[in-house]
Design an enzyme around this catalytic site. Sequence first.
Site, PDB file in Angstrom:
ATOM      1  N   LYS A   1      11.215  23.594 -12.786  1.00 43.56           N
ATOM      2  CA  LYS A   1      11.806  24.904 -13.017  1.00 43.56           C
ATOM      3  C   LYS A   1      11.402  25.978 -12.010  1.00 43.56           C
ATOM      4  CE  LYS A   1       9.314  27.346 -15.896  1.00 43.56           C
ATOM      5  NZ  LYS A   1       8.499  28.083 -16.879  1.00 43.56           N
TER       6      LYS A   1
ATOM      7  N   ASP B   1      13.662  26.567 -19.089  1.00 43.86           N
ATOM      8  CA  ASP B   1      12.387  27.019 -19.742  1.00 43.86           C
ATOM      9  C   ASP B   1      12.597  26.764 -21.291  1.00 43.86           C
ATOM     10  OD1 ASP B   1      14.328  29.005 -20.470  1.00 43.86           O
ATOM     11  OD2 ASP B   1      12.859  30.660 -20.121  1.00 43.86           O
TER      12      ASP B   1
END
Length: 418
Positions: free
Chosen positions: A286, A304
């Site tokens: 991420k 997320d």
Amino acid sequence: MKKSAASKESAASRKSAASAETPAKKAAESEKSAASEQTSAAKRTGAAKTTSTAKKTSTAKKTSTAKKTSTAKKTSTAKKTAATAKTAPTARTSAAKKTAATANTSAAKEASAAKKASPAKKAAPLKRQAPARKPAVAPKKATAAVKGVAPAKTVATKPPRGETRTALVRRARRIDRELAEVYPYAHPELDFENPFQLVVATVLSAQTTDLRVNQTTPALFAKYPTPEDLAAAVPEEVEEILRPTGFFRAKTKSVIGLSKALTEDFGGEVPGRLEDLVKLPGVGRKTAFVVLGNAFGRPGITVDTHFQRLVRRWRWTEETDPDKIEAAVGALFPKSDWTDLSHHVIWHGRRICHARKPACGACPIAPLCPAYGEGETDPEKAKKLLKYEKGGFPGQRLKPPQAYLDAGGRPAPPLGAG
């Protein structure tokens, strides 16, 4: 001559005597035969009587034995019947006890489940059961949440069952286009001036808000502007600066560690490859995609918590693992759209499509959303749920882009300013 005559007379008298004796003999033999027959008949009669007596005796014995057997059987049957009669109430009592125990156990389980399901405070008893709510139906046209936001076009409320792959791709891309019109100024909500600041800020954003990170990093980068400076920092001093972000000890270890790695392995520069970025302490896929997409212009999907929640609500995928979500959603869009798509989805999740109570009545993509109705559908009430610039509040960046300010956005206040 006289002699012959005499002889003839003598012979005649002999014949006569013999003739006379023969009937007598026959009579005697006849008597003997009769006597013999009588004796034989007597013997037969005696034997018959004896046989008859024996048969009667045997029959009597058999009859007696049969009676005794029948009596014994009746006695045994009576005993079994009595035993069964005694056992039946016991079995019934045992079954009743088991049934009662089962009922008590079931009642206890139901009571326990009811206690768990009930809230902490007891609700007032209801006299009438409220009628079931009708499923919410998305409006034909979405209501614009704020000034300047174009409403969505009329489409089917929910995708049909068994949506084809082609239909899913079209619906997903339609949602992204609508969000691009709603958030034309979407951008990463972390303040940064170079890749190093972005990677550090992204690591610090774990388990806290971008606003809190943006209020904390100015002091950090003012004291440690380069990877070499942060690599040589005293951990206790860094911890004191990062304290407002939470988990400050672990985060201090990560940012000092990645600064040392950048200094020793990459000449003090942030690498522009995914495989190199994920080797840095505290950097996962991420964080790596945030850096690649916003510091190097290389497309990447940022999965997320907001992104995960919304793509499942929209039924783009049913996956829960971030890597699998990334692959599933990435297959629906051209690679060139990945970075902006991430911004659109995350911004929508932070402002309108909240986790606990989404503002469905103010959502511009309501006609395209299969989950419409999970939140507030009344437009006026839904407007009160909007956040940041959509609700008239400051954003998360202290130094937002000019496009954001031109759209009516407001910068966030510095740390301690309220």
